[in-house]
Design a protein around this motif. Structure first.
Motif, PDB file in Angstrom:
ATOM      1  N   ILE A 287      12.393 -12.556  -7.575  1.00  0.00           N
ATOM      2  CA  ILE A 287      12.010 -13.885  -8.059  1.00  0.00           C
ATOM      3  C   ILE A 287      10.537 -14.132  -7.760  1.00  0.00           C
ATOM      4  CG2 ILE A 287      12.507 -16.355  -7.955  1.00  0.00           C
ATOM      5  CD1 ILE A 287      14.730 -14.550  -9.104  1.00  0.00           C
ATOM      6  N   ILE A 288      10.148 -13.887  -6.518  1.00  0.00           N
ATOM      7  CA  ILE A 288       8.730 -13.984  -6.162  1.00  0.00           C
ATOM      8  C   ILE A 288       8.479 -13.190  -4.887  1.00  0.00           C
ATOM      9  CG2 ILE A 288       9.034 -16.137  -4.851  1.00  0.00           C
ATOM     10  CD1 ILE A 288       6.180 -16.911  -5.909  1.00  0.00           C
ATOM     11  N   SER A 289       7.420 -12.433  -4.887  1.00  0.00           N
ATOM     12  CA  SER A 289       6.961 -11.720  -3.705  1.00  0.00           C
ATOM     13  C   SER A 289       5.455 -11.897  -3.608  1.00  0.00           C
ATOM     14  CB  SER A 289       7.306 -10.225  -3.773  1.00  0.00           C
ATOM     15  OG  SER A 289       6.724  -9.529  -2.678  1.00  0.00           O
ATOM     16  N   ALA A 290       5.028 -12.729  -2.662  1.00  0.00           N
ATOM     17  CA  ALA A 290       3.601 -12.990  -2.509  1.00  0.00           C
ATOM     18  C   ALA A 290       2.854 -11.745  -2.068  1.00  0.00           C
ATOM     19  CB  ALA A 290       3.384 -14.127  -1.516  1.00  0.00           C
ATOM     20  N   THR A 291       3.486 -10.921  -1.229  1.00  0.00           N
ATOM     21  CA  THR A 291       2.795  -9.740  -0.715  1.00  0.00           C
ATOM     22  C   THR A 291       2.596  -8.683  -1.802  1.00  0.00           C
ATOM     23  OG1 THR A 291       4.880  -8.757   0.025  1.00  0.00           O
ATOM     24  CG2 THR A 291       3.672 -10.093   1.627  1.00  0.00           C
ATOM     25  N   LEU A 292       3.520  -8.612  -2.757  1.00  0.00           N
ATOM     26  CA  LEU A 292       3.417  -7.609  -3.829  1.00  0.00           C
ATOM     27  C   LEU A 292       2.862  -8.196  -5.124  1.00  0.00           C
ATOM     28  CD1 LEU A 292       6.849  -5.834  -3.247  1.00  0.00           C
ATOM     29  CD2 LEU A 292       4.589  -5.027  -2.535  1.00  0.00           C
TER      30      LEU A 292
ATOM     31  N   SER B 273       0.819   1.367  -5.445  1.00  0.00           N
ATOM     32  CA  SER B 273       0.046   0.225  -5.918  1.00  0.00           C
ATOM     33  C   SER B 273       0.983  -0.666  -6.733  1.00  0.00           C
ATOM     34  CB  SER B 273      -1.128   0.686  -6.788  1.00  0.00           C
ATOM     35  OG  SER B 273      -1.832  -0.421  -7.309  1.00  0.00           O
ATOM     36  N   PRO B 274       1.306  -1.876  -6.258  1.00  0.00           N
ATOM     37  CA  PRO B 274       2.321  -2.701  -6.917  1.00  0.00           C
ATOM     38  C   PRO B 274       1.926  -3.237  -8.285  1.00  0.00           C
ATOM     39  CG  PRO B 274       1.291  -3.913  -5.121  1.00  0.00           C
ATOM     40  CD  PRO B 274       0.789  -2.511  -5.026  1.00  0.00           C
ATOM     41  N   ASP B 275       0.650  -3.142  -8.667  1.00  0.00           N
ATOM     42  CA  ASP B 275       0.216  -3.700  -9.948  1.00  0.00           C
ATOM     43  C   ASP B 275      -0.063  -2.641 -11.008  1.00  0.00           C
ATOM     44  OD1 ASP B 275      -1.979  -2.661  -8.687  1.00  0.00           O
ATOM     45  OD2 ASP B 275      -3.318  -4.347  -9.102  1.00  0.00           O
ATOM     46  N   LYS B 276       0.285  -1.373 -10.745  1.00  0.00           N
ATOM     47  CA  LYS B 276       0.005  -0.294 -11.700  1.00  0.00           C
ATOM     48  C   LYS B 276       1.293   0.480 -11.995  1.00  0.00           C
ATOM     49  CE  LYS B 276      -4.765   0.311 -10.107  1.00  0.00           C
ATOM     50  NZ  LYS B 276      -5.751   1.247  -9.491  1.00  0.00           N
ATOM     51  N   ASP B 277       2.013   0.065 -13.030  1.00  0.00           N
ATOM     52  CA  ASP B 277       3.252   0.712 -13.450  1.00  0.00           C
ATOM     53  C   ASP B 277       4.177   0.957 -12.252  1.00  0.00           C
ATOM     54  OD1 ASP B 277       5.219   1.996 -14.923  1.00  0.00           O
ATOM     55  OD2 ASP B 277       4.200   3.944 -14.874  1.00  0.00           O
ATOM     56  N   PRO B 278       4.627  -0.111 -11.567  1.00  0.00           N
ATOM     57  CA  PRO B 278       5.455   0.079 -10.372  1.00  0.00           C
ATOM     58  C   PRO B 278       6.749   0.822 -10.656  1.00  0.00           C
ATOM     59  CG  PRO B 278       5.476  -2.227 -11.091  1.00  0.00           C
ATOM     60  CD  PRO B 278       4.396  -1.544 -11.867  1.00  0.00           C
TER      61      PRO B 278
ATOM     62  N   ARG C 166       0.793  -1.237   0.000  1.00  0.00           N
ATOM     63  CA  ARG C 166       0.000   0.000   0.000  1.00  0.00           C
ATOM     64  C   ARG C 166       0.824   1.284   0.000  1.00  0.00           C
ATOM     65  NH1 ARG C 166      -2.092  -3.661   3.182  1.00  0.00           N
ATOM     66  NH2 ARG C 166      -0.978  -2.876   5.003  1.00  0.00           N
ATOM     67  N   SER C 167       2.099   1.184   0.321  1.00  0.00           N
ATOM     68  CA  SER C 167       2.885   2.414   0.423  1.00  0.00           C
ATOM     69  C   SER C 167       4.369   2.143   0.195  1.00  0.00           C
ATOM     70  CB  SER C 167       2.702   3.050   1.814  1.00  0.00           C
ATOM     71  OG  SER C 167       3.231   2.203   2.822  1.00  0.00           O
ATOM     72  N   VAL C 168       5.089   3.226  -0.035  1.00  0.00           N
ATOM     73  CA  VAL C 168       6.548   3.194  -0.128  1.00  0.00           C
ATOM     74  C   VAL C 168       7.085   4.184   0.889  1.00  0.00           C
ATOM     75  CG1 VAL C 168       8.560   3.681  -1.563  1.00  0.00           C
ATOM     76  CG2 VAL C 168       6.554   2.624  -2.578  1.00  0.00           C
ATOM     77  N   VAL C 169       7.965   3.709   1.756  1.00  0.00           N
ATOM     78  CA  VAL C 169       8.690   4.605   2.644  1.00  0.00           C
ATOM     79  C   VAL C 169      10.014   4.924   1.958  1.00  0.00           C
ATOM     80  CG1 VAL C 169       9.709   4.943   4.926  1.00  0.00           C
ATOM     81  CG2 VAL C 169       7.636   3.569   4.672  1.00  0.00           C
ATOM     82  N   VAL C 170      10.341   6.194   1.838  1.00  0.00           N
ATOM     83  CA  VAL C 170      11.560   6.609   1.158  1.00  0.00           C
ATOM     84  C   VAL C 170      12.415   7.424   2.113  1.00  0.00           C
ATOM     85  CG1 VAL C 170      10.311   8.588   0.172  1.00  0.00           C
ATOM     86  CG2 VAL C 170      12.511   7.911  -0.805  1.00  0.00           C
ATOM     87  N   VAL C 171      13.729   7.138   2.137  1.00  0.00           N
ATOM     88  CA  VAL C 171      14.671   7.906   2.949  1.00  0.00           C
ATOM     89  C   VAL C 171      15.887   8.236   2.100  1.00  0.00           C
ATOM     90  CG1 VAL C 171      13.952   6.738   5.078  1.00  0.00           C
ATOM     91  CG2 VAL C 171      15.967   5.908   3.840  1.00  0.00           C
ATOM     92  N   SER C 172      16.558   9.322   2.453  1.00  0.00           N
ATOM     93  CA  SER C 172      17.870   9.622   1.871  1.00  0.00           C
ATOM     94  C   SER C 172      18.890   9.585   2.998  1.00  0.00           C
ATOM     95  CB  SER C 172      17.865  10.985   1.173  1.00  0.00           C
ATOM     96  OG  SER C 172      17.366  11.998   2.021  1.00  0.00           O
ATOM     97  N   MET C 173      20.061   8.993   2.720  1.00  0.00           N
ATOM     98  CA  MET C 173      21.052   8.716   3.762  1.00  0.00           C
ATOM     99  C   MET C 173      22.429   9.221   3.331  1.00  0.00           C
ATOM    100  SD  MET C 173      22.323   4.953   5.110  1.00  0.00           S
ATOM    101  CE  MET C 173      20.847   4.579   6.048  1.00  0.00           C
TER     102      MET C 173
END
Length: 394
Positions: free
Chosen positions: A166-171, A121-126, A99-106
């Protein structure tokens, strides 16, 4: 699932001695401040020639610099302190959820410059969504040109060499060459890793790995996982599938796991499963609810978490015996229950770990929403700066 073709390549590994010395020098300067080459060699137990060569390389890349010479304590040439230049390099880390992306700069010393949470949204032009997130993050920087790499952490099996999921069930991703596609979109090196492995890589340069070459990272959250660090390298099996600690069967008569087997640790200690099987559960039961109930001595919830902790401790004890690694980091959302899991966990370890592996060192990391992104940034910094890799698939 989203199927996207990929081309896998192997990268040429950097010699282990160079990786260790480079990481240790950067980590030491970040932790202790300016030191002379002689002090670096003494504190790290490295040869003077190794330190001189690595400092020269790091200086050529602008990551360290000499300060004015100070007077030595005795006879001889004045000591010239070496100082880390934290803002010489910046990396961006992305922690991806359904549902979201957390982004940080380090920065180079591990300091977080900025962080944000963006809907995803992982299924819409990620790739397009993630490229936009990175671009916005760079636009907010004072010196966006200093960005050297992007790191991404996802839940699932990842081929680190090609940064392919390779595979991500959650995404709902399968054979997705995310790193290669995003690298083309951004014209920056992109490194993709399993979320727990990314955190383990970050620990090597910016955490416990500064003082320990070998440790285990136990992840307790939606999944139960383990990162294994041996001689400052994270262990990976072929194709990114390895250390499926959560699918260790602890009861052949136990509930059926999503993997098809019975009695896996996942069905007892996975976050969703842990809440669902708690005494008197409701659809709205949260970690805070369970913690409050377990705070009553002798309550069913207290006994339940004690048993769960013991099961985890006994399973981890077998791993300690197998690998001979007795330094343990515990992380993940479920650590919010650690005060109720700890006694059972320690009992389970005492019941299983061979005596010559004692004393054990156990560190519990406080979990925040940004941990996945921070781990991804640390992993990217380690790959791009410590390993000196400019292309994750080269």
């Amino acid at each position: 699932m989203l199927h996207i073709s990929n081309t896998r390549q192997r990268h040429r590994p950097t010699p282990a001695s160079e990786v260790v010395s480079r990481a240790e020098i950067l980590g030491l300067l970040a932790e202790r401040g300016p030191l002379s080459r002689g002090e670096i060699a003494k504190q790290l137990g490295l040869g003077a020639a190794t330190v001189t060569a690595q400092v020269r390389n790091l200086m050529a890349e602008g990551m360290v610099r000499d300060l004015p010479a100070g007077q030595s304590a005795g006879a001889g040439r004045p000591k010239v302190p070496v100082q880390l230049v934290p803002d010489a390099a910046v990396v961006i880390g992305l922690g991806i959820t359904p549902r979201s992306v957390v982004v940080v700069s380090m920065l180079l010393d591990g300091e977080i410059l900025a962080s944000d949470v963006v809907p995803f949204s992982p299924d819409k032009d990620p790739v397009g969504q993630l490229a936009a997130v990175v671009t916005r993050q760079m636009q907010d920087m004072a010196h966006p040109g200093r960005t050297v790499a992007v790191g991404i952490s996802v839940s699932g099996a990842v081929d680190e060499n090609s940064s392919t999921v390779i595979i991500s069930a959650t995404l709902n991703w399968e054979n997705f060459d995310l790193g290669q596609q995003l690298q083309q979109a951004l014209d920056l090196p992109v490194f993709v890793s399993n979320d727990l492995f990314a955190l383990a890589t970050r620990e090597i340069s910016f955490g416990l790995g500064r003082r320990h070459d070998d440790f285990l990272l136990l992840g307790l959250g939606p999944g139960v996982g383990m990162g294994i660090v041996n001689r400052r390298s994270v262990f990976y099996g072929p194709g990114g599938a390895s250390t499926e600690f959560g699918h260790m069967s602890v009861d052949p008569e136990g509930p059926r796991c999503v993997c098809g087997n019975r009695g896996c640790l996942q069905v007892y200690a996975g976050l969703k499963e842990l809440l669902a099987a708690a005494p008197d559960p409701t659809p709205e039961t949260t970690l805070d609810d369970l913690s409050a109930r377990a705070s009553v001595p002798g309550s069913p919830a207290s006994s339940y978490l004690d048993r769960t902790g013991r099961m985890l401790g006994r399973s981890l004890g077998g791993t300690v015996n197998l690998l001979g690694i007795s330094t343990i980091i515990v992380t993940g959302e479920t650590t919010a229950l650690w005060e109720h899991l700890r006694n059972g966990f320690e009992q389970g370890l005492q019941e299983t770990v061979l005596r010559f592996h004692h004393p054990l060192t156990i560190t519990v990391r406080e979990w925040t929403e940004a941990e996945g992104a921070i781990g991804a940034a640390g992993m990217a910094l380690h790959n791009a700066v410590v390993l000196n890799r400019s292309d994750p698939a080269s």
